[in-house]
Design an enzyme around this catalytic site. Structure first.
Site, PDB file in Angstrom:
ATOM      1  N   ALA A   1      55.235 -55.608 -50.226  1.00 49.46           N
ATOM      2  CA  ALA A   1      54.405 -54.816 -50.569  1.00 49.46           C
ATOM      3  C   ALA A   1      54.408 -54.435 -52.022  1.00 49.46           C
ATOM      4  O   ALA A   1      53.351 -53.871 -52.332  1.00 49.46           O
ATOM      5  CB  ALA A   1      54.368 -53.418 -49.545  1.00 49.46           C
ATOM      6  N   LYS A   2      55.621 -54.431 -52.602  1.00 52.75           N
ATOM      7  CA  LYS A   2      55.828 -54.002 -53.987  1.00 52.75           C
ATOM      8  C   LYS A   2      55.324 -52.664 -54.359  1.00 52.75           C
ATOM      9  O   LYS A   2      54.439 -52.613 -55.189  1.00 52.75           O
ATOM     10  CB  LYS A   2      55.207 -55.127 -54.835  1.00 52.75           C
ATOM     11  CG  LYS A   2      55.666 -56.626 -54.374  1.00 52.75           C
ATOM     12  CD  LYS A   2      55.619 -57.614 -55.685  1.00 52.75           C
ATOM     13  CE  LYS A   2      56.213 -58.666 -55.417  1.00 52.75           C
ATOM     14  NZ  LYS A   2      56.002 -59.606 -54.451  1.00 52.75           N
ATOM     15  N   ARG A   3      55.573 -51.687 -53.397  1.00 51.23           N
ATOM     16  CA  ARG A   3      55.133 -50.307 -53.816  1.00 51.23           C
ATOM     17  C   ARG A   3      56.096 -49.715 -54.660  1.00 51.23           C
ATOM     18  O   ARG A   3      56.897 -50.280 -55.107  1.00 51.23           O
ATOM     19  CB  ARG A   3      54.973 -49.593 -52.442  1.00 51.23           C
ATOM     20  CG  ARG A   3      54.149 -50.350 -51.508  1.00 51.23           C
ATOM     21  CD  ARG A   3      52.686 -50.140 -51.781  1.00 51.23           C
ATOM     22  NE  ARG A   3      51.847 -50.604 -50.736  1.00 51.23           N
ATOM     23  CZ  ARG A   3      51.253 -51.575 -50.481  1.00 51.23           C
ATOM     24  NH1 ARG A   3      51.377 -52.749 -51.248  1.00 51.23           N
ATOM     25  NH2 ARG A   3      50.402 -51.825 -49.527  1.00 51.23           N
TER      26      ARG A   3
END
Lengths: 278, 278
Positions: B95-97
Site C-alpha cells: 500500500a506504500k502508505r
C-alpha cells in the site's frame, strides 16, 4: 480545474481556506449515525455550511479506507456531491501515494479520473518515475510532500543531501520533471521560517499548508513568508472546523469557524497583497 | 504471524517466494469476466495453484482501489480467503502508505486489523512518528521502502545525506524506532550490489525484494549478498507468474512458473545455506 480558475475563486471569496474532511464516526454528532450514510450526511452538511468561505476540500483517504466498502462509498458520494454542486471548488484527495510507474498510473486513474478529484497528494521518496504518471493528467494537480508538519519531518526532510536539505532537493529536482507546472507542494505550517527558503526555489507554486490550528501552525506567520503574487497558498484546517461542535449545531459551528478563518485571510490579503483583488 | 513462523514456512517449503497479486481485468483470461467477482476468481485460482511454492502473497492495493467499491470487495475476499485457507502464508498489503500519526494509525488499523494482513508497506519520508503507529501492532510487520527497484530510486534514495546515502540513513534511523523488531525493508532486486551494504546495517531483518523477472532483477545475485542466516529474504514476482498464460490454463501456467522459481530457491538454499534445513 486550471490554476487560473483556482486563483479566480480565491479572489472572489477572499479566502485560501482548505477544509480537511477527516471524518471519524466516533466524533460526529450521534444523531447522524441513524442516517443511511452518516459520513456523507456529515460531509454534506459541513460542505453546505462552509462552502462560501472555502476554496478547497481535502478528504483524508485513510479515514474512508478505515471503514472498508462503506468508507469508499462515502468517499464517492462526497466527491460526486462536490463536483456536482460546487464545481468551482478545488478538491484534494489526501492519499499520499507513490509507487513504481504502472502502479502510480493506477493510483492516478483512481483519484484523478474515476473519482475525478482535481488533485492528489504524493510522496516523493521513489523519485521521478513514481510521480510523473500523476502529472500526465491535464488540468489536474499533484501535491508533493515536501516539508511536513509532524515531528518526524526532521528525521529525513531537513537533513542535508549533497550539501542541500532533502526537502530543497525534492523541490529542485521535481521542477525538472515533465509537466511539472502541475505540481503543488505540501509544506507544514509549523515551520513558517522555512517558507522563505521554499519561495526562493518555487516562487509561484501553490503550497498546501496543513497544520494550522490543531497542529499548532500560525496563519499570519505562514502568510508573511509564504504568500506569492497570486496567493499561492491553500491553508488547511480539519478538526478545528469540522468538529467545532458535536451537537445539533455542528454545521453552524463549522460555518462560524470557517468564517473566522476566511475573515483572517481577507484581512491578510488586504494588507499583504493590496493589489490582488483590484 | 511471528517472524519465526515465517522462517518455519520458508524452511518447510524451501522457498522464499512472494507472489504479487497485481490483478488487471484487461490481462486476466476473458472467460473469468463472466464470474460475479472476476478478480477474486482469478486470485483464488492462482493461490490454489501456487500456494505450495510460495510463502507470501502481496496484493498491490492500487490495482484494487482502481476498481472502486468492487475492487475493495475483491481485496477483502482475497485476504479472507488467504487467512481462512492458508493461515500459514505471510500476507503483505502493498500500500506504500505513511502520514502524520493519527492518519497512519487509521491506515494501520485498515490493513493490519480490519483486513488482517500480516504486514503493510510504508514510505519513510515523513519519519518516525509516521511509521511507529504501524509498529504498534503485535505480530504484525511494517515493510519500509528503502531502496526501490525503479529508476527514480536514484533521485533521492542513493544521494548522500549528511555523508551517508539516504537509504542507509533510513535503515539506521528506523532501527531506533519503537518496536523496530517488527520492521522489514523493501529493497529493489535491480541493485544487487547494494545488498552487501544493507546487510552491514540490518544483518537479520527480512527484505522484501520486488523486481525479479519483469523488472530485471537476478535471483542468484540477490541471494549472493542478501541472504541472512535465516534467509531473511522474500523475493516477489508478480506479472511473471500471474500472467504466465491468459488462456484456460492460466492457473497451471502460474503454478509452473512458481515451481521454477521455488526450485531455483531450493538450489540456492542448499548451496548457500546448507545448514538451514537441517
Amino acid at each position: 480545474m486550471t490554476t487560473n480558475q483556482l486563483i479566480s475563486e480565491i479572489k472572489k471569496k477572499k479566502s485560501f481556506l482548505c477544509i480537511g474532511l477527516d471524518v471519524d464516526l466516533d466524533k460526529i454528532p450521534t444523531f447522524l449515525l441513524d442516517e443511511e450514510d452518516p459520513i456523507f450526511a456529515f460531509n454534506k452538511a459541513i460542505i453546505d455550511a462552509t462552502h462560501q468561505y472555502a476554496v478547497a476540500y481535502k478528504p483524508n483517504i485513510a479515514f474512508y479506507e478505515a471503514y472498508g466498502l462503506k468508507g469508499w462509498k462515502s468517499l464517492e458520494q462526497t466527491i460526486n456531491y462536490l463536483n456536482e454542486n460546487y464545481p468551482e471548488i478545488f478538491t484534494i484527495a489526501d492519499a499520499k501515494r507513490g509507487d513504481i510507474g504502472n502502479t502510480s498510473t493506477m493510483y492516478a486513474k483512481t483519484f484523478l479520473e474515476a473519482l475525478d478529484f482535481d488533485s492528489v497528494t504524493v510522496a516523493p521518496y521513489m523519485g521521478k518515475d513514481s510521480v510523473e504518471p500523476f502529472l500526465n493528467f491535464k488540468n489536474k494537480h499533484t501535491i508533493l510532500l515536501t516539508l511536513t508538519s509532524n515531528e518526524g519531518a526532521f528525521d529525513f526532510q531537513t537533513k542535508k543531501i549533497e550539501e542541500k536539505e532533502l526537502y530543497k532537493e525534492v523541490l529542485e529536482i521535481s521542477k525538472t520533471w515533465e509537466n511539472s507546472e502541475r505540481l503543488m507542494y505540501v509544506v507544514g505550517a509549523t515551520k513558517a521560517e522555512y517558507f522563505r527558503e521554499i519561495r526562493k526555489i518555487v516562487p509561484n507554486a501553490f503550497l498546501l499548508v496543513p497544520g494550522v490550528g490543531a497542529q499548532g501552525g500560525n496563519l499570519s506567520e505562514v502568510c508573511k513568508y509564504g504568500l506569492s503574487a497570486d496567493v499561492g497558498l491553500l491553508v488547511n484546517s480539519s478538526r478545528g472546523i469540522i468538529y467545532a461542535s458535536t451537537e445539533n449545531d455542528f454545521a453552524e459551528a463549522a460555518s462560524n469557524e470557517a468564517k473566522c478563518l476566511q475573515n483572517e485571510m481577507e484581512a491578510i490579503l488586504k494588507s499583504q497583497l493590496p493589489d490582488f483583488n483590484s
